[in-house]
Design an enzyme around this catalytic site. Structure first.
Site, short mmCIF file in Angstrom:
data_model
loop_
_atom_site.label_atom_id
_atom_site.label_comp_id
_atom_site.label_asym_id
_atom_site.label_seq_id
_atom_site.Cartn_x
_atom_site.Cartn_y
_atom_site.Cartn_z
N GLU A 135 -5.60 -8.33 -0.17
CA GLU A 135 -6.32 -8.05 1.08
C GLU A 135 -7.76 -7.74 0.76
OE1 GLU A 135 -4.81 -5.02 3.75
OE2 GLU A 135 -2.76 -5.79 3.54
N GLU A 140 0.79 -1.23 0.00
CA GLU A 140 0.00 0.00 0.00
C GLU A 140 0.83 1.29 0.00
OE1 GLU A 140 -2.85 -0.40 3.20
OE2 GLU A 140 -3.87 -2.05 2.21
O1 IFM Z 1 -4.77 -3.28 8.88
C1 IFM Z 1 -4.64 -2.73 7.62
C2 IFM Z 1 -3.42 -3.28 6.93
O2 IFM Z 1 -2.26 -3.04 7.65
C3 IFM Z 1 -3.26 -2.68 5.56
N1 IFM Z 1 -4.47 -2.76 4.80
C4 IFM Z 1 -5.69 -2.35 5.44
C5 IFM Z 1 -5.85 -3.04 6.77
C6 IFM Z 1 -7.15 -2.58 7.44
O3 IFM Z 1 -7.13 -1.22 7.69
#
Ligand code: IFM
Length: 445
Positions: free
Chosen positions: A356, A171
């Site tokens: 994710e 990210e």
């Molecule tokens: O917890 C985070 C993660 O570290 C990165 N992506 C989003 C998740 C939820 O906010």
């Protein structure tokens, strides 16, 4: 009636990978094993930055309980585990000598996955920047690109023979914009020059690390980006333009750099005066070829013009859809949008993973069980969009659920529970939620 996971393996291509994901700082415990201080430790030690001042010093104590956690991954029937190595654990000073205790820990972890038939998917940076590098300016300092490449080589030298995929970053939008412009994450800056430098240097560091790993003969290297579906809050031209710009900063900047050797012009309008000198000369490195793209997706945002003349002049408007416990609207169609859009406009035949997807729920442990119905519905709806995208020709190779465990949700502390497994942060007891049992049924089918 309680929700059930509606799909099973037979609904996906034979080789499709199902996994779950975590990150080092959120679960390991940064006070163990010779881990150096990271900018998250110092950010959390500064009053007002995180909920109740909570930090990741103990987190889920995964550093000691990793074997039990890997058992939970295996027993749910997952094929793969997406984990991250902590730069601060591997190189406590951010450069120079490696912490052997840290590398030994990751050795045990990777071997533990292989013993259990779990495929290791490594992420090199999920935000635990060594504090000494933060002192030198962190992502604002161009030198970080070379240091990151060195760190990548140290990790790959130790683990590269046993992992199935490696991502440079998790990210970049969060690393750069959320942390240097919005100030919500470490280092907590609100400064456009800092943000512009970080927006460029994360990509430069990504490219330098990719080149360094190629030079070592590594393969299956990718990068993980998060996207948010930006919609105009109303029909006005001003809101439409604001939503478009929000999309540019969030979604098109990083993809543009890596896959088109260019930044989007609408974002350059605001950021160009603040970018580091000669930024145009770095695209050979930034666009070094990768093997796959990871997409993290959670929600959409309604966006309007904020009525000021200060770029980017965008504001979020509360939307009407069902929300999770972090107030994110549930909008599964956005996942289909990003999968098809990324393929059409940027990645072509390159494999894509959903690296994710998941949600934070108001999960309560009652009589030894957690009935997380909303999460099961959320997963059903998003898996359906995954399936649609595959039907529409997206070369989608896998889907990872965030997260295995309830964990440290950054500045929101430990209240926001994203896990398939409940963690009691007093006793560290793990209790699989109903979603975990439901997935176990679906993945064995
Ligand atoms: O917890 C985070 C993660 O570290 C990165 N992506 C989003 C998740 C939820 O906010």
């Amino acid at each position: 009636m309680s929700a059930t996971i509606a799909l099973n393996r037979a609904d996906f291509p034979e080789e499709f990978t199902f996994g779950t994901a975590t990150s080092s700082y959120q679960i390991e415990g940064s006070s163990f094993g010779g881990c150096g201080m990271s900018h998250w430790d110092t950010f959390a030690a500064t009053p007002g930055n995180t909920m109740r001042g909570e930090d990741g010093s103990i987190a889920c104590d995964h550093y000691h309980r990793w074997a039990e956690d890997l058992d939970l991954i295996r027993d749910a029937g997952f094929d793969a585990y997406r984990f991250s190595t902590s730069w601060a654990r591997v190189q406590p000073l951010g450069s120079g000598a490696a912490n052997e205790e840290g590398l030994d820990f990751y050795d045990r972890l990777v071997d533990g996955m292989l013993e259990r038939g779990i495929s290791p998917y490594l992420t090199l940076y999920h935000w635990d920047l060594p504090a000494p590098l933060a002192t030198l300016g962190g992502w604002q300092n161009r030198d970080i690109a070379g240091r990151f490449a060195d760190y990548a080589q140290i990790v790959m030298k130790r683990l590269g023979d046993r992992i199935d995929a490696a991502a440079t970053f998790n990210e970049p939008w969060c690393i750069a914009w959320l942390s240097h412009f919005l100030g919500h994450h470490a280092p907590g800056l609100r400064d456009i020059r800092a943000a512009a430098h970080a927006m460029h240097h994360t990509l430069l560091a990504h490219g330098r690390a990719v080149e360094a790993m190629w030079a070592m003969g590594a393969s299956n290297i990718g990068v993980v980006m998060n996207f948010e579906y930006a919609q105009a809050a109303d029909d006005s031209d001003a809101s439409r333009a604001a939503a478009r710009l929000y999309d540019g900063i969030y979604n098109r900047w990083f993809l543009g750099g890596v896959f088109r050797r260019a930044y989007p012009l609408d974002v350059l309008d605001g950021l160009e005066p603040h970018l580091p000198a000669n930024w145009q000369d770095d695209f050979d490195t930034i666009a070094a070829p990768v093997d796959w793209l990871g997409i993290n997706y959670y929600t959409r945002k309604l966006i309007a013009d904020d009525g000021t003349s200060i770029w980017p002049a965008v504001r979020e408007v509360e939307g009407p859809l069902e929300k999770t416990s972090v107030d994110w609207e549930i909008y599964p169609e956005g996942l289909h949008h990003f999968l098809t859009w990324a393929q059409r406009d940027y990645t072509g035949d390159l494999p894509i993973y959903v690296t994710e997807n998941g949600m934070a729920g108001h999960d309560v442990l009652e009589q030894g069980a957690v009935n997380d119905d909303q999460r099961i519905r959320y997963l059903n709806a998003h898996l359906e969009q995954v399936r649609r995208a595959i039907t529409h020709g997206v070369p989608l190779k896998g889907y990872f659920i965030w997260s295995l465990l309830d964990n440290y949700e950054w500045s929101l502390g430990y209240d926001k529970r994203f896990g398939l497994v409940h963690v009691d942060f007093d006793t560290m007891k793990r209790t699989p939620k109903r979603s975990w049992y439901q997935l176990r049924g679906a993945l064995s089918g």
